[in-house]
Design a protein around this motif. Structure first.
Motif, PDB file in Angstrom:
ATOM      1  N   TYR A   1       0.843  -1.195   0.000  1.00 25.19           N
ATOM      2  CA  TYR A   1       0.000   0.000   0.000  1.00 25.19           C
ATOM      3  C   TYR A   1       0.878   1.245   0.000  1.00 25.19           C
ATOM      4  CZ  TYR A   1       0.797   0.558   5.065  1.00 25.19           C
ATOM      5  OH  TYR A   1       1.363   0.727   6.298  1.00 25.19           O
ATOM      6  N   ASN A   2       0.291   2.341  -0.440  1.00 22.84           N
ATOM      7  CA  ASN A   2       0.962   3.639  -0.489  1.00 22.84           C
ATOM      8  C   ASN A   2      -0.003   4.710  -0.024  1.00 22.84           C
ATOM      9  OD1 ASN A   2       1.123   6.267  -2.416  1.00 22.84           O
ATOM     10  ND2 ASN A   2       3.196   5.627  -1.862  1.00 22.84           N
ATOM     11  N   LEU A   3       0.452   5.544   0.900  1.00 26.58           N
ATOM     12  CA  LEU A   3      -0.309   6.690   1.377  1.00 26.58           C
ATOM     13  C   LEU A   3       0.542   7.940   1.162  1.00 26.58           C
ATOM     14  CD1 LEU A   3      -1.640   5.269   4.776  1.00 26.58           C
ATOM     15  CD2 LEU A   3      -2.858   5.359   2.588  1.00 26.58           C
ATOM     16  N   ALA A   4      -0.052   8.975   0.606  1.00 24.80           N
ATOM     17  CA  ALA A   4       0.708  10.205   0.345  1.00 24.80           C
ATOM     18  C   ALA A   4      -0.175  11.408   0.635  1.00 24.80           C
ATOM     19  CB  ALA A   4       1.200  10.238  -1.093  1.00 24.80           C
ATOM     20  N   LEU A   5       0.431  12.416   1.249  1.00 26.52           N
ATOM     21  CA  LEU A   5      -0.277  13.645   1.606  1.00 26.52           C
ATOM     22  C   LEU A   5       0.665  14.824   1.394  1.00 26.52           C
ATOM     23  CD1 LEU A   5      -2.741  15.120   2.919  1.00 26.52           C
ATOM     24  CD2 LEU A   5      -1.616  14.728   5.128  1.00 26.52           C
ATOM     25  N   ALA A   6       0.164  15.864   0.764  1.00 30.99           N
ATOM     26  CA  ALA A   6       0.969  17.065   0.530  1.00 30.99           C
ATOM     27  C   ALA A   6       0.082  18.296   0.679  1.00 30.99           C
ATOM     28  CB  ALA A   6       1.603  17.055  -0.861  1.00 30.99           C
ATOM     29  N   GLY A   7       0.648  19.365   1.231  1.00 37.23           N
ATOM     30  CA  GLY A   7      -0.086  20.612   1.407  1.00 37.23           C
ATOM     31  C   GLY A   7       0.855  21.794   1.443  1.00 37.23           C
ATOM     32  N   GLY A   8       0.331  22.948   1.055  1.00 39.15           N
ATOM     33  CA  GLY A   8       1.153  24.151   1.060  1.00 39.15           C
ATOM     34  C   GLY A   8       0.302  25.400   1.095  1.00 39.15           C
ATOM     35  N   PHE A   9       0.924  26.526   1.471  1.00 37.02           N
ATOM     36  CA  PHE A   9       0.191  27.787   1.530  1.00 37.02           C
ATOM     37  C   PHE A   9       1.158  28.945   1.290  1.00 37.02           C
ATOM     38  CE2 PHE A   9       1.727  26.863   5.757  1.00 37.02           C
ATOM     39  CZ  PHE A   9       2.218  28.074   6.217  1.00 37.02           C
ATOM     40  N   ASP A  10       0.615  30.036   0.738  1.00 33.95           N
ATOM     41  CA  ASP A  10       1.368  31.270   0.548  1.00 33.95           C
ATOM     42  C   ASP A  10       1.190  32.179   1.758  1.00 33.95           C
ATOM     43  OD1 ASP A  10       2.256  30.487  -1.906  1.00 33.95           O
ATOM     44  OD2 ASP A  10       0.759  31.622  -3.049  1.00 33.95           O
ATOM     45  N   PHE A  11       2.118  33.107   1.916  1.00 39.00           N
ATOM     46  CA  PHE A  11       1.984  34.140   2.936  1.00 39.00           C
ATOM     47  C   PHE A  11       2.670  35.413   2.450  1.00 39.00           C
ATOM     48  CE2 PHE A  11       5.804  31.727   3.908  1.00 39.00           C
ATOM     49  CZ  PHE A  11       6.751  32.701   4.195  1.00 39.00           C
ATOM     50  N   ASP A  12       2.377  36.506   3.122  1.00 34.24           N
ATOM     51  CA  ASP A  12       2.917  37.818   2.762  1.00 34.24           C
ATOM     52  C   ASP A  12       2.613  38.154   1.299  1.00 34.24           C
ATOM     53  OD1 ASP A  12       4.119  40.245   3.023  1.00 34.24           O
ATOM     54  OD2 ASP A  12       6.181  39.485   3.056  1.00 34.24           O
ATOM     55  N   ASP A  13       1.316  38.056   0.958  1.00 34.49           N
ATOM     56  CA  ASP A  13       0.843  38.392  -0.388  1.00 34.49           C
ATOM     57  C   ASP A  13       1.520  37.570  -1.476  1.00 34.49           C
ATOM     58  OD1 ASP A  13      -0.867  40.343   0.654  1.00 34.49           O
ATOM     59  OD2 ASP A  13       0.697  41.880   0.588  1.00 34.49           O
TER      60      ASP A  13
END
Length: 420
Positions: free
Chosen positions: A232-244
Motif C-alpha cells: 500500500y501507499n499513502l501520500a499527503l501534501a499541502g502548502g500555503f502562501d503568505f505575505d501576499d
C-alpha cells in the motif's frame, strides 16, 4: 548620402597649356537627405531621425528588433523544446496517474533506454537495500546523473564495497514526492559535457511543484493475482502562501509498505534451474554419487545428454540441472573436518561432509545430493539454495518527509530551503 563631382585636369594637359594661367577647381554638390533622415550639425552626413525607422539604400524600412529574453542555464535539460540531435524524454504527472504509479522511478523504468536494475524488484547489495537507482543505457547507475529542480542532490549510495550498483553519487528516487512531481525530463549522453563522467549515460531532472497551494492526497493498495505480496501507499501534501504570495511553505509525507516475495513463492523459480559441468563416466564414478546414478537420473534437465566422455561424442561440457545447490554450504553449518582429540589428532573421516548443524544448533545427518564436477555444484540434497534467500520483491517499509520553504525579497533576490 554625400555625392562629390570631381573635375580634374591631368598634369600633361597643364604642361601642354604652357601654364596659361587658366584656373581649374574642384566642384562639390550636396544632395538632399532621404525621408526619415536629418543632416548632422556639421552638415557632413545624414543620420536617421530619432524614433523614426531607418531607411536602407534599397528604400526599405529597417526597424530595430525587440530585445530577446536570454536564459543562461548549466543544463540543456531545463529547456524541453530545445532543438538538438538527441531527443529529450518528458514524462508528466498525468502519466503516473493514468498508470497508477506511486513512484517516479517506476515510470522511468518503463521508457526505452532506462534499465531498472537497482530497484526493490531487482538486484540489491548487502547494504542500503530498498533503493531505486536510475541506470541509463545499461552503463551502470553511477553513470546516470539525477537532478532535482535542476540541481544536484545528496547521494543515497553507501560508502562500502557492498553498495548498490558500484561506487558513485546515485540518488534514491524513492525520496521524490510523487504528489509534487510536475514532470520528469531525461536526456541521454550529452549531459556529460556539462556535468562530467557521472552523466555519461543519461541525465534525469525531476521538476517539483515546490510552491503548492492547497492539499493533495492519494491512497493505493494491491496484491498479486496469487494473493500475496500485499502493498500500500499513502501520500499527503499541502502548502500555503503568505505575505501576499511572496513566501510559501510546502510539506509532503509518503508512507510505503511492501510485503516481500521469495523465489520459492513461484513454481518456475522454485525449480531452481542452474548450470553445472557435465562429468565424464569416470568422473561420475569418483564423485561419491549414490549407487545407481546415471546421466538419465542425476538431475539434468535434458536426460538425452550423456556424460562428456570425449570432444567428439556430441555431448556438451556444461548442462542445466534441476534443484541446483551448493553441496559444501548449509544454513546452519557443515562439518568439513573432524578430530577425535582436542589437539587435532585422530581424524574422524566418517563425519566429514556427512553431518551438519540445523537452525537450532543440533547435529544432524547431511544429504550431499548428487555432485557434479565442481565441489560447489550439486542437484538436490541439503546443500545451500539461493532460492531460500533470493527475493522477487524486497520487504519494504519506508516513510519519507519533504519540506520546502521559499521567500521572494525581490525579483533578483530569492531564498529557499529544501529538506528531505
Amino acid at each position: 548620402m554625400r555625392c562629390n563631382l570631381l573635375v580634374r585636369v591631368s598634369a600633361l594637359a597643364i604642361l601642354a597649356a604652357g601654364f596659361s594661367g587658366t584656373a581649374y577647381s574642384q566642384i562639390s554638390t550636396t544632395p538632399e537627405c532621404t525621408p526619415g533622415q536629418e543632416r548632422l550639425a556639421d552638415g557632413s552626413l545624414c543620420a536617421p531621425v530619432a524614433g523614426e525607422p531607418a531607411v536602407g539604400a534599397d528604400g526599405a524600412t529597417r526597424r530595430e528588433s525587440a530585445p530577446e529574453e536570454i536564459t543562461v542555464t548549466g543544463s540543456r535539460i531545463r529547456l524541453p523544446n530545445v532543438e538538438g540531435t538527441v531527443p529529450i524524454t518528458v514524462i508528466n504527472n498525468q502519466y503516473l496517474s493514468n498508470r497508477g504509479l506511486t513512484n517516479a522511478a517506476d515510470a522511468l523504468n518503463e521508457t526505452p533506454g532506462i534499465r531498472g536494475s537497482i530497484t526493490p524488484a531487482g538486484a540489491q547489495g548487502s547494504f542500503g537495500q530498498g533503493v531505486n537507482f536510475i541506470n541509463g543505457l545499461g552503463l551502470g547507475s553511477n553513470r546516470t546523473l539525477t537532478l532535482i529542480n535542476g540541481r544536484r542532490s545528496v547521494s543515497s549510495n553507501v560508502t562500502t564495497i557492498f553498495n548498490q550498483g558500484g561506487a558513485g553519487t546515485q540518488v534514491d528516487v524513492n525520496v521524490i514526492p510523487t504528489l509534487l512531481l510536475d514532470r520528469i525530463e531525461q536526456i541521454s549522453t550529452v549531459g556529460a559535457t556539462t556535468y562530467g563522467s557521472d552523466a555519461i549515460a543519461s541525465t534525469v531532472n525531476f521538476i517539483l511543484d515546490t510552491r503548492l497551494k492547497g492539499v493533495r492526497y492519494t491512497a493505493l493498495s494491491g496484491i498479486t493475482e496469487e494473493g500475496d505480496a500485499f502493498r500500500y501507499n499513502l501520500a499527503l501534501a499541502g502548502g500555503f502562501d503568505f505575505d501576499d504570495g511572496r513566501g510559501n511553505i510546502t510539506l509532503a509525507y509518503t508512507r510505503d509498505y511492501q510485503k516481500g516475495l521469495l523465489y520459492n513463492s513461484r513454481g518456475f523459480l522454485r525449480d531452481n534451474i542452474g548450470s553445472a559441468d557435465n562429468p565424464s563416466t569416470a568422473q561420475s564414478a569418483q564423485l561419491g554419487r549414490p549407487a545407481g546414478t546415471t546421466a538419465a537420473n542425476d538431475g539434468r534437465v535434458n536426460t538425452g545428454i550423456g556424460f562428456n566422455d570425449s570432444g567428439t561424442d556430441g555431448f556438451p561440457g556444461s548442462i542445466l540441472v534441476r534443484d541446483r545447490t551448493l553441496p559444501l554450504l548449509t544454513g546452519g553449518g557443515l562439518i568439513t573436518s573432524a578430530f577425535a582429540n582436542a589437539n587435532g589428532t585422530g581424524s574422524v573421516a566418517a563425519a566429514v561432509q556427512n553431518y551438519q548443524f540445523d537452525r537450532s544448533g543440533n547435529l544432524v545427518p547431511f544429504n550431499r545430493g548428487i555432485r557434479f564436477v565442481s565441489v560447489q555444484q550439486g542437484s538436490g540434497g541439503d546443500g545451500f539454495r539461493f532460492n531460500d534467500y533470493s527475493q522477487i520483491t524486497s520487504d519494504l517499509r519506508r516513510n519519507v518527509f519533504n519540506g520546502f520553504a521559499g521567500y521572494d525579497f525581490s525579483d533578483a533576490f530569492k531564498v529557499f530551503i529544501e529538506a528531505t
